[in-house]
Design an enzyme around this catalytic site. Structure first.
Site, PDB file in Angstrom:
ATOM      1  N   ASP A  20       9.184   2.934  -2.573  1.00 49.00           N
ATOM      2  CA  ASP A  20       8.011   3.779  -2.366  1.00 49.00           C
ATOM      3  C   ASP A  20       8.261   5.125  -3.043  1.00 49.00           C
ATOM      4  OD1 ASP A  20       5.556   3.481  -0.126  1.00 49.00           O
ATOM      5  OD2 ASP A  20       5.975   5.558  -0.703  1.00 49.00           O
ATOM      6  N   LYS A  41      -9.218  -0.608 -10.143  1.00 48.18           N
ATOM      7  CA  LYS A  41      -8.936  -1.915  -9.530  1.00 48.18           C
ATOM      8  C   LYS A  41      -9.532  -3.058 -10.363  1.00 48.18           C
ATOM      9  CE  LYS A  41      -6.523  -0.708  -5.882  1.00 48.18           C
ATOM     10  NZ  LYS A  41      -5.147  -1.156  -5.645  1.00 48.18           N
ATOM     11  N   ASP A 100       8.554   6.365  -8.444  1.00 46.57           N
ATOM     12  CA  ASP A 100       7.148   6.651  -8.737  1.00 46.57           C
ATOM     13  C   ASP A 100       6.649   5.521  -9.634  1.00 46.57           C
ATOM     14  OD1 ASP A 100       4.703   7.457  -9.711  1.00 46.57           O
ATOM     15  OD2 ASP A 100       5.344   9.478 -10.262  1.00 46.57           O
ATOM     16  N   THR A 107      -6.312  -0.530   8.655  1.00 47.23           N
ATOM     17  CA  THR A 107      -4.905  -0.185   8.395  1.00 47.23           C
ATOM     18  C   THR A 107      -4.646   1.255   8.847  1.00 47.23           C
ATOM     19  OG1 THR A 107      -5.486   0.561   6.177  1.00 47.23           O
ATOM     20  CG2 THR A 107      -4.721  -1.717   6.391  1.00 47.23           C
ATOM     21  N   TYR A 133     -11.448   4.743  -8.580  1.00 47.76           N
ATOM     22  CA  TYR A 133     -10.809   3.651  -7.840  1.00 47.76           C
ATOM     23  C   TYR A 133     -11.429   2.308  -8.234  1.00 47.76           C
ATOM     24  CZ  TYR A 133      -9.109   1.081  -3.691  1.00 47.76           C
ATOM     25  OH  TYR A 133      -8.511   0.177  -2.843  1.00 47.76           O
TER      26      TYR A 133
HETATM   27  N1  LIG Z   1      -6.881  -0.396   3.661  1.00 46.65           N
HETATM   28  C1  LIG Z   1      -7.927  -0.936   3.074  1.00 46.65           C
HETATM   29  O1  LIG Z   1      -9.027  -0.999   3.635  1.00 46.65           O
HETATM   30  C2  LIG Z   1      -7.771  -1.508   1.678  1.00 46.65           C
HETATM   31  C3  LIG Z   1      -8.820  -2.261   1.166  1.00 46.65           C
HETATM   32  C4  LIG Z   1      -8.692  -2.792  -0.118  1.00 46.65           C
HETATM   33  C5  LIG Z   1      -7.538  -2.580  -0.846  1.00 46.65           C
HETATM   34  N2  LIG Z   1      -6.538  -1.831  -0.324  1.00 46.65           N
HETATM   35  C6  LIG Z   1      -5.344  -1.635  -1.157  1.00 46.65           C
HETATM   36  O2  LIG Z   1      -4.162  -1.852  -0.394  1.00 46.65           O
HETATM   37  C7  LIG Z   1      -3.120  -1.053  -0.945  1.00 46.65           C
HETATM   38  C8  LIG Z   1      -2.523  -0.063   0.019  1.00 46.65           C
HETATM   39  O3  LIG Z   1      -2.740  -0.374   1.325  1.00 46.65           O
HETATM   40  P1  LIG Z   1      -1.732   0.153   2.439  1.00 46.65           P
HETATM   41  O4  LIG Z   1      -2.331  -0.208   3.747  1.00 46.65           O
HETATM   42  O5  LIG Z   1      -0.353  -0.333   2.155  1.00 46.65           O
HETATM   43  O6  LIG Z   1      -1.813   1.758   2.221  1.00 46.65           O
HETATM   44  P2  LIG Z   1      -0.749   2.914   2.343  1.00 46.65           P
HETATM   45  O7  LIG Z   1      -1.425   4.101   1.735  1.00 46.65           O
HETATM   46  O8  LIG Z   1      -0.253   3.013   3.748  1.00 46.65           O
HETATM   47  O9  LIG Z   1       0.479   2.445   1.443  1.00 46.65           O
HETATM   48  C9  LIG Z   1       0.572   2.709   0.080  1.00 46.65           C
HETATM   49  C10 LIG Z   1       1.986   3.177  -0.210  1.00 46.65           C
HETATM   50  O10 LIG Z   1       2.071   3.431  -1.615  1.00 46.65           O
HETATM   51  C11 LIG Z   1       2.847   4.596  -1.779  1.00 46.65           C
HETATM   52  N3  LIG Z   1       2.551   5.218  -3.066  1.00 46.65           N
HETATM   53  C12 LIG Z   1       1.493   5.987  -3.418  1.00 46.65           C
HETATM   54  N4  LIG Z   1       1.617   6.377  -4.689  1.00 46.65           N
HETATM   55  C13 LIG Z   1       2.772   5.848  -5.154  1.00 46.65           C
HETATM   56  C14 LIG Z   1       3.451   5.902  -6.396  1.00 46.65           C
HETATM   57  N5  LIG Z   1       2.960   6.585  -7.433  1.00 46.65           N
HETATM   58  N6  LIG Z   1       4.623   5.235  -6.530  1.00 46.65           N
HETATM   59  C15 LIG Z   1       5.152   4.535  -5.494  1.00 46.65           C
HETATM   60  N7  LIG Z   1       4.542   4.456  -4.280  1.00 46.65           N
HETATM   61  C16 LIG Z   1       3.378   5.109  -4.117  1.00 46.65           C
HETATM   62  C17 LIG Z   1       2.487   5.495  -0.608  1.00 46.65           C
HETATM   63  O11 LIG Z   1       3.496   6.474  -0.371  1.00 46.65           O
HETATM   64  C18 LIG Z   1       2.329   4.495   0.509  1.00 46.65           C
HETATM   65  O12 LIG Z   1       3.513   4.336   1.255  1.00 46.65           O
HETATM   66  C19 LIG Z   1      -3.709  -0.252  -2.080  1.00 46.65           C
HETATM   67  O13 LIG Z   1      -3.485  -0.911  -3.296  1.00 46.65           O
HETATM   68  C20 LIG Z   1      -5.172  -0.242  -1.702  1.00 46.65           C
HETATM   69  O14 LIG Z   1      -5.990   0.022  -2.807  1.00 46.65           O
HETATM   70  C21 LIG Z   1      -6.621  -1.298   0.929  1.00 46.65           C
END
Ligand SMILES: NC(=O)c1ccc[n+]([C@@H]2O[C@H](COP(=O)([O-])OP(=O)(O)OC[C@H]3O[C@@H](n4cnc5c(N)ncnc54)[C@H](O)[C@@H]3O)[C@@H](O)[C@H]2O)c1
Length: 264
Positions: A45, A168, A71, A199, A164
């Site tokens: 992460d 995607k 990153d 979430t 976004y």
């Molecule tokens: N929650 C929803 O309703 C939903 C719906 C559709 C898609 N998504 C997708 O699910 C994924 C994330 O969901 P989640 O519940 O795990 O969210 P989250 O935000 O809890 O987890 C994402 C993680 O990615 C890390 N991150 C951000 N930028 C980064 C980078 N540059 N390098 C490395 N790590 C990085 C963050 O620190 C975080 O820990 C995303 O791709 C999001 O677009 C979520």
């Protein structure tokens, strides 16, 4: 517990739980479920503390995991991460790209630097991970890459998130093109398309609302879903385990919608 991923090594990028309100994020749930099915897991992460938390939860259940900071939008970081995974576990069978950030707004409201940042984190990350992990998988004779997209890539959701939405959509096409190019190498590349998910990330966005306002927001999201409920990170994890496992060995270039029927 199971053995669907026995002997495999998985790298989950974006494995932390960013929100503080309730449960595991999509990325953390995937990492934990990979481990519960027998995989050794590198939980990576941007924030090492978040990666550590996921990795510690895996180890607390008696499974093998290390945490790493990277990153996903930085090529040197991604390369270093893959080298670290190889040094620790000797191979990478599964690469799961969970990283994603959102930005509210249409073309007029979205600032140029916000557009660039969302595309760097959401799409360039997928390009970079493919760039650095594919040579490893080629040498091994195959592998499974899983990218997390969104229903925002394929339909209007009532509010513009243009950067976004477009990022995607690009993830979907990167997935399909990589799948086609590397099919003969037995490297599979699929995407998961979650719909409305309950979430911690989503709950935390609304943490300042009153309890009544919060409940109204959740009820509104639940009502939009044909099944009457939002999905959970476990629903995403179930799809990820399938795509990571040999059960899906003839499935590549697939955009697996996990939305309880919302996009029908
Ligand atoms: N929650 C929803 O309703 C939903 C719906 C559709 C898609 N998504 C997708 O699910 C994924 C994330 O969901 P989640 O519940 O795990 O969210 P989250 O935000 O809890 O987890 C994402 C993680 O990615 C890390 N991150 C951000 N930028 C980064 C980078 N540059 N390098 C490395 N790590 C990085 C963050 O620190 C975080 O820990 C995303 O791709 C999001 O677009 C979520």
């Amino acid at each position: 517990m199971g053995n669907r991923l026995e002997g495999k090594v998985a790298l989950v990028l974006g494995a932390g739980t960013l929100g503080s309100e309730g449960g595991l994020s999509n990325g953390a749930a995937v990492a934990l479920n990979f481990a519960r099915q027998g995989a050794k897991v590198v939980a990576a992460d941007l924030r090492l503390d978040l990666a550590e938390a996921t990795s510690a939860a895996i180890r607390a259940e008696g499974f093998s995991s290390i945490a790493a900071q990277a990153d996903a939008s930085n090529s040197a970081d991604v390369k270093q991460l893959i080298d670290r995974a190889l040094a620790e576990y000797g191979r990478i069978d599964i690469h799961h790209n969970n990283v994603g950030i959102e930005q509210l707004g249409g073309p007029v409201e979205t600032e140029e630097d916000a557009w660039d940042r969302v595309h760097a984190v959401n799409v360039k990350s997928v390009f970079l991970t493919c760039k650095h992990v594919i040579p490893v998988m080629e040498k091994q004779g195959g592998g499974s890459i899983i990218n997390v997209s969104s229903t925002a890539s394929i339909r209007w959701s009532g509010t513009p998130f243009l950067a976004y939405n477009s990022s995607k959509a690009a993830v979907n096409q990167v997935t399909r093109i990589v799948a086609r190019q590397y099919a003969h190498k037995q490297i599979r590349c699929n995407a998961i398309i979650p719909g409305y998910m309950d979430t911690p990330h989503i709950r935390t966005l609304w943490r300042d609302l009153s309890p009544a306002e919060f409940e109204a927001k959740m009820a509104e999201r639940n009502a939009k879903c044909p099944m009457g409920r939002q999905g959970t990170s476990q629903d995403v994890a179930n799809a990820a385990v399938f795509l990571a496992s040999d059960e899906s060995s003839y499935i590549t270039g697939n955009l697996l919608v996990v939305d309880g029927g919302w996009t029908i």
